[in-house]
Design a protein around this motif. Structure first.
Motif, PDB file in Angstrom:
ATOM      1  N   ILE A   1      -8.898 -13.503  -0.859  1.00  0.00           N
ATOM      2  CA  ILE A   1      -8.326 -12.781   0.267  1.00  0.00           C
ATOM      3  C   ILE A   1      -8.911 -11.373   0.264  1.00  0.00           C
ATOM      4  O   ILE A   1      -8.694 -10.613  -0.679  1.00  0.00           O
ATOM      5  CB  ILE A   1      -6.788 -12.704   0.168  1.00  0.00           C
ATOM      6  N   ARG A   2      -9.661 -11.039   1.298  1.00  0.00           N
ATOM      7  CA  ARG A   2     -10.272  -9.706   1.367  1.00  0.00           C
ATOM      8  C   ARG A   2      -9.537  -8.877   2.411  1.00  0.00           C
ATOM      9  O   ARG A   2      -9.398  -9.277   3.565  1.00  0.00           O
ATOM     10  CB  ARG A   2     -11.756  -9.810   1.727  1.00  0.00           C
ATOM     11  N   VAL A   3      -9.085  -7.712   1.995  1.00  0.00           N
ATOM     12  CA  VAL A   3      -8.294  -6.838   2.860  1.00  0.00           C
ATOM     13  C   VAL A   3      -9.016  -5.502   3.014  1.00  0.00           C
ATOM     14  O   VAL A   3      -9.400  -4.880   2.021  1.00  0.00           O
ATOM     15  CB  VAL A   3      -6.886  -6.595   2.273  1.00  0.00           C
ATOM     16  N   ARG A   4      -9.202  -5.082   4.258  1.00  0.00           N
ATOM     17  CA  ARG A   4      -9.764  -3.760   4.525  1.00  0.00           C
ATOM     18  C   ARG A   4      -8.618  -2.780   4.800  1.00  0.00           C
ATOM     19  O   ARG A   4      -7.792  -3.017   5.677  1.00  0.00           O
ATOM     20  CB  ARG A   4     -10.719  -3.804   5.714  1.00  0.00           C
ATOM     21  N   PHE A   5      -8.611  -1.680   4.069  1.00  0.00           N
ATOM     22  CA  PHE A   5      -7.561  -0.674   4.210  1.00  0.00           C
ATOM     23  C   PHE A   5      -8.096   0.487   5.043  1.00  0.00           C
ATOM     24  O   PHE A   5      -9.003   1.197   4.608  1.00  0.00           O
ATOM     25  CB  PHE A   5      -7.103  -0.184   2.832  1.00  0.00           C
ATOM     26  N   GLU A   6      -7.513   0.695   6.209  1.00  0.00           N
ATOM     27  CA  GLU A   6      -8.007   1.705   7.135  1.00  0.00           C
ATOM     28  C   GLU A   6      -7.103   2.929   7.229  1.00  0.00           C
ATOM     29  O   GLU A   6      -7.360   3.819   8.038  1.00  0.00           O
ATOM     30  CB  GLU A   6      -8.215   1.081   8.512  1.00  0.00           C
ATOM     31  N   LYS A   7      -6.055   2.963   6.422  1.00  0.00           N
ATOM     32  CA  LYS A   7      -5.185   4.129   6.335  1.00  0.00           C
ATOM     33  C   LYS A   7      -5.019   4.499   4.867  1.00  0.00           C
ATOM     34  O   LYS A   7      -4.977   3.630   3.992  1.00  0.00           O
ATOM     35  CB  LYS A   7      -3.809   3.853   6.957  1.00  0.00           C
ATOM     36  N   THR A   8      -4.928   5.796   4.601  1.00  0.00           N
ATOM     37  CA  THR A   8      -4.718   6.223   3.229  1.00  0.00           C
ATOM     38  C   THR A   8      -3.265   5.992   2.829  1.00  0.00           C
ATOM     39  O   THR A   8      -2.379   5.829   3.660  1.00  0.00           O
ATOM     40  CB  THR A   8      -5.060   7.710   3.059  1.00  0.00           C
ATOM     41  N   GLY A   9      -3.034   5.963   1.533  1.00  0.00           N
ATOM     42  CA  GLY A   9      -1.682   5.767   1.017  1.00  0.00           C
ATOM     43  C   GLY A   9      -1.701   4.915  -0.231  1.00  0.00           C
ATOM     44  O   GLY A   9      -2.752   4.629  -0.808  1.00  0.00           O
ATOM     45  N   ARG A  10      -0.525   4.504  -0.649  1.00  0.00           N
ATOM     46  CA  ARG A  10      -0.372   3.662  -1.843  1.00  0.00           C
ATOM     47  C   ARG A  10       0.310   2.379  -1.410  1.00  0.00           C
ATOM     48  O   ARG A  10       1.275   2.404  -0.623  1.00  0.00           O
ATOM     49  CB  ARG A  10       0.440   4.382  -2.911  1.00  0.00           C
ATOM     50  N   PHE A  11      -0.173   1.259  -1.936  1.00  0.00           N
ATOM     51  CA  PHE A  11       0.292  -0.050  -1.494  1.00  0.00           C
ATOM     52  C   PHE A  11       0.644  -0.929  -2.693  1.00  0.00           C
ATOM     53  O   PHE A  11      -0.125  -1.015  -3.655  1.00  0.00           O
ATOM     54  CB  PHE A  11      -0.782  -0.730  -0.638  1.00  0.00           C
ATOM     55  N   LEU A  12       1.810  -1.554  -2.613  1.00  0.00           N
ATOM     56  CA  LEU A  12       2.257  -2.509  -3.622  1.00  0.00           C
ATOM     57  C   LEU A  12       1.706  -3.880  -3.260  1.00  0.00           C
ATOM     58  O   LEU A  12       1.871  -4.347  -2.129  1.00  0.00           O
ATOM     59  CB  LEU A  12       3.781  -2.554  -3.659  1.00  0.00           C
ATOM     60  N   VAL A  13       1.060  -4.535  -4.218  1.00  0.00           N
ATOM     61  CA  VAL A  13       0.560  -5.902  -4.039  1.00  0.00           C
ATOM     62  C   VAL A  13       1.364  -6.787  -4.982  1.00  0.00           C
ATOM     63  O   VAL A  13       1.337  -6.586  -6.196  1.00  0.00           O
ATOM     64  CB  VAL A  13      -0.939  -6.000  -4.370  1.00  0.00           C
ATOM     65  N   ILE A  14       2.093  -7.760  -4.424  1.00  0.00           N
ATOM     66  CA  ILE A  14       3.036  -8.525  -5.243  1.00  0.00           C
ATOM     67  C   ILE A  14       2.974 -10.002  -4.891  1.00  0.00           C
ATOM     68  O   ILE A  14       2.686 -10.365  -3.745  1.00  0.00           O
ATOM     69  CB  ILE A  14       4.463  -7.959  -5.055  1.00  0.00           C
ATOM     70  N   CYS A  15       3.219 -10.858  -5.873  1.00  0.00           N
ATOM     71  CA  CYS A  15       3.198 -12.302  -5.640  1.00  0.00           C
ATOM     72  C   CYS A  15       4.468 -12.711  -4.895  1.00  0.00           C
ATOM     73  O   CYS A  15       5.568 -12.253  -5.207  1.00  0.00           O
ATOM     74  CB  CYS A  15       3.108 -13.059  -6.957  1.00  0.00           C
TER      75      CYS A  15
END
Length: 259
Positions: A220-234
């Motif tokens: 899964i490829r995700v492009r991040f176009e906004k700055t910030g912090r992101f939680l990635v969780i199952c």
């Protein structure tokens, strides 16, 4: 956006939700230099232990579990093993691993966050808990079926999974609290074309991961176009709530870093 992909497929998701946040401040020029280098590249994260993956609670982690990229760059999540779903939620820029972990199932007293084997002795069993829901005592089997309030570093509620009673909430599936950017499993609200098989199916399908070192699984490829912090969780409740299968992506603006 949510999609269940076939093996070997690659999903490119453009993330453009929320307002821009400035990059996390660092205490030294050395830290800033490291972040600048990392932010200039795309990143790859192993979603569960890379093959050979013997399966089980001790393999449920992200590697690396915290990456930094520049705005507009991508992270590719390589799915290993089975029964995984990926969700991405925006969190406050000061959110740490401890902020999320403290809201999940805890291992024996004194257990380190990194001790997955010790935590599994408490969090992966068929223990029965009686809770009161709407004034009615209700029996819950398994810690993964309890309701956990997951908050970020500012105390904002990010995910509330709800109690899983009679398979009513089979996934870590919360699109109401906070901002969720991606969910590869779970409910399909608003679908009225096939309600019996889609809108009425709150579980959805898990991603197909690698089964052997030589086989290809979902990426899964995700492009991040906004700055910030992101939680990635199952999105598998047992993996996230019991096994603490989560990590972070920090997205920074190189121009802001140089100021």
């Amino acid at each position: 956006m949510r999609r269940v992909l076939t093996a070997a497929a690659v999903l490119l998701v453009s993330v453009a939700v929320g307002t821009a946040l400035q990059a996390r401040g660092k205490d030294s020029d050395k830290d800033k230099d490291k972040e600048n280098v990392a932010a200039g590249q795309d990143a790859t994260v192993q979603f569960a232990q890379p093959q050979p993956n013997p399966a089980g609670p001790t393999t449920h982690f992200l590697l690396p579990d915290d990456v930094t990229i520049a705005k507009g760059r991508t992270v590719t999540f390589v799915v290993n093993g089975a029964a995984h779903g990926i969700a991405i939620h925006r969190v406050s820029k000061n959110t740490t691993r401890e902020d999320i972990a403290e809201d999940l199932c805890q291992g024996p007293a004194g257990t380190a966050e990194s001790d997955r084997a010790a935590r599994a002795t408490v969090c992966n069993n068929a223990a029965v808990t009686t809770v009161v829901i709407n004034g009615t005592p209700t029996t819950i089997t398994g810690s993964q079926n309890l309701d956990y309030m997951i908050t970020d570093g500012d105390g904002n509620l990010i995910i509330e999974p709800g109690f899983n009673i009679a398979n009513s909430n089979p996934r870590l599936d919360d699109a109401v609290n906070g901002i969720r950017l991606l969910a590869t499993s779970g409910d399909s609200p608003g679908d009225d074309k096939n309600p019996a098989n889609i809108a009425g199916n709150r579980a959805g399908g898990f991603l197909a991961g690698t089964a052997l070192p030589a086989t290809t699984g979902n990426r899964i490829r995700v492009r991040f176009e906004k700055t910030g912090r992101f939680l990635v969780i199952c999105m598998n409740r047992a993996h996230s709530l019991n096994d603490h299968m989560f990590g972070f992506v920090s997205v920074v603006d190189p121009d802001e870093q140089e100021q």
